[in-house]
Scaffold this motif. Structure first.
Motif, mmCIF file in Angstrom:
data_model
loop_
_atom_site.group_PDB
_atom_site.id
_atom_site.type_symbol
_atom_site.label_atom_id
_atom_site.label_comp_id
_atom_site.label_asym_id
_atom_site.label_seq_id
_atom_site.Cartn_x
_atom_site.Cartn_y
_atom_site.Cartn_z
ATOM 1 N N PHE A 55 3.017 -12.857 8.780
ATOM 2 C CA PHE A 55 2.647 -11.466 8.978
ATOM 3 C C PHE A 55 3.780 -10.702 9.647
ATOM 4 O O PHE A 55 4.608 -11.274 10.353
ATOM 5 C CB PHE A 55 1.389 -11.359 9.862
ATOM 6 N N GLN A 56 3.792 -9.389 9.427
ATOM 7 C CA GLN A 56 4.711 -8.495 10.120
ATOM 8 C C GLN A 56 3.942 -7.245 10.512
ATOM 9 O O GLN A 56 2.899 -6.925 9.934
ATOM 10 C CB GLN A 56 5.900 -8.122 9.240
ATOM 11 N N GLU A 58 4.292 -3.181 10.905
ATOM 12 C CA GLU A 58 5.080 -1.985 10.622
ATOM 13 C C GLU A 58 4.687 -0.914 11.627
ATOM 14 O O GLU A 58 3.516 -0.545 11.739
ATOM 15 C CB GLU A 58 4.814 -1.481 9.207
ATOM 16 N N LEU A 124 10.016 -2.583 11.386
ATOM 17 C CA LEU A 124 9.251 -3.726 10.905
ATOM 18 C C LEU A 124 9.487 -4.882 11.870
ATOM 19 O O LEU A 124 10.609 -5.377 12.002
ATOM 20 C CB LEU A 124 9.681 -4.096 9.473
ATOM 21 N N TYR A 127 5.180 -10.563 13.789
ATOM 22 C CA TYR A 127 3.830 -10.623 14.355
ATOM 23 C C TYR A 127 3.813 -11.677 15.440
ATOM 24 O O TYR A 127 4.168 -12.825 15.211
ATOM 25 C CB TYR A 127 2.836 -10.977 13.243
ATOM 26 N N TYR A 145 0.200 1.819 13.427
ATOM 27 C CA TYR A 145 0.802 0.593 12.886
ATOM 28 C C TYR A 145 -0.065 0.025 11.778
ATOM 29 O O TYR A 145 -1.237 0.359 11.660
ATOM 30 C CB TYR A 145 1.019 -0.452 13.988
ATOM 31 N N ARG A 146 0.565 -0.811 10.961
ATOM 32 C CA ARG A 146 -0.184 -1.556 9.950
ATOM 33 C C ARG A 146 0.386 -2.958 9.849
ATOM 34 O O ARG A 146 1.562 -3.184 10.140
ATOM 35 C CB ARG A 146 -0.229 -0.827 8.616
ATOM 36 N N ILE A 147 -0.464 -3.859 9.415
ATOM 37 C CA ILE A 147 -0.099 -5.269 9.321
ATOM 38 C C ILE A 147 0.237 -5.594 7.865
ATOM 39 O O ILE A 147 -0.513 -5.244 6.955
ATOM 40 C CB ILE A 147 -1.272 -6.173 9.788
ATOM 41 N N TRP A 148 1.376 -6.255 7.674
ATOM 42 C CA TRP A 148 1.802 -6.713 6.353
ATOM 43 C C TRP A 148 1.642 -8.225 6.318
ATOM 44 O O TRP A 148 1.893 -8.908 7.308
ATOM 45 C CB TRP A 148 3.266 -6.365 6.108
ATOM 46 N N SER A 149 1.258 -8.743 5.166
ATOM 47 C CA SER A 149 1.133 -10.196 5.033
ATOM 48 C C SER A 149 1.900 -10.680 3.812
ATOM 49 O O SER A 149 2.026 -9.966 2.816
ATOM 50 C CB SER A 149 -0.336 -10.611 4.926
ATOM 51 N N ALA A 150 2.401 -11.893 3.935
ATOM 52 C CA ALA A 150 3.155 -12.503 2.843
ATOM 53 C C ALA A 150 2.191 -13.026 1.789
ATOM 54 O O ALA A 150 1.108 -13.514 2.114
ATOM 55 C CB ALA A 150 4.009 -13.647 3.373
ATOM 56 N N SER A 151 2.590 -12.937 0.560
ATOM 57 C CA SER A 151 1.799 -13.494 -0.531
ATOM 58 C C SER A 151 1.886 -15.016 -0.465
ATOM 59 O O SER A 151 2.907 -15.580 -0.073
ATOM 60 C CB SER A 151 2.354 -13.003 -1.865
#
Length: 160
Positions: A55-56, A58, A124, A127, A145-151
């Protein structure tokens, strides 16, 4: 006490400690500096996740401005600093420039209020639920903020 009961109890204790850490005030975690005049200190506490490296976060710092049909952006750099003696990161957004805009003619001529983000380097972040994300931004800047997740799907490059 059986092994599974013991492991369950240990797991509950660890989960309780983790929840208590998130409820802690910032000053109880580390001596982060107070904001300077003209700045605010904004804090993000992340929930624990399994595989946090997938996760990251943003950071969406910006302002609510009157906009038209054009794309609006503000500019800036989110700099990572180090809390001396602790090694904990915190972030500072010093200068916000703009707004910058595309220059299209808007056929309806209408305007509206909208959140305009600051774009630039450093927004960016990795997490890490163990430490809060501490940001120092100008008083007129709001932090979202928003959370990004890896596929879970990983592709392979083709050798050419």
């Amino acid at each position: 006490m059986g092994s599974s009961t013991f492991n369950t109890t240990i797991g509950q204790i660890i989960a309780g400690l983790s929840s208590a850490a998130h409820a802690a005030k910032l000053e109880e975690i580390a001596p982060f500096p107070k904001p300077e005049s003209g700045y605010t200190r904004q804090v993000i506490h992340l929930a624990p996740r399994t595989q946090e490296d997938a996760f990251q976060v943003e950071i969406l710092a910006g302002k609510t401005l009157t906009v038209d049909c054009n794309r609006q952006r503000l500019g800036g750099i989110l700099e990572e600093k180090n809390l001396e003696g602790w090694g904990y990161p915190f972030y500072r957004l010093d200068k916000v420039i703009g707004p910058m805009s595309t220059m299209m003619a808007c056929p309806d001529g209408k305007s509206r209020k909208d959140f305009v983000p600051v774009v630039g380097d450093g927004f960016l972040l990795r997490y890490n639920s163990k430490l809060p994300i501490v940001l120092y931004v100008p008083k007129d800047v709001e932090v979202r903020y928003r959370i990004w997740s890896a596929s879970s799907k990983v592709e392979k490059a083709v050798q050419e």
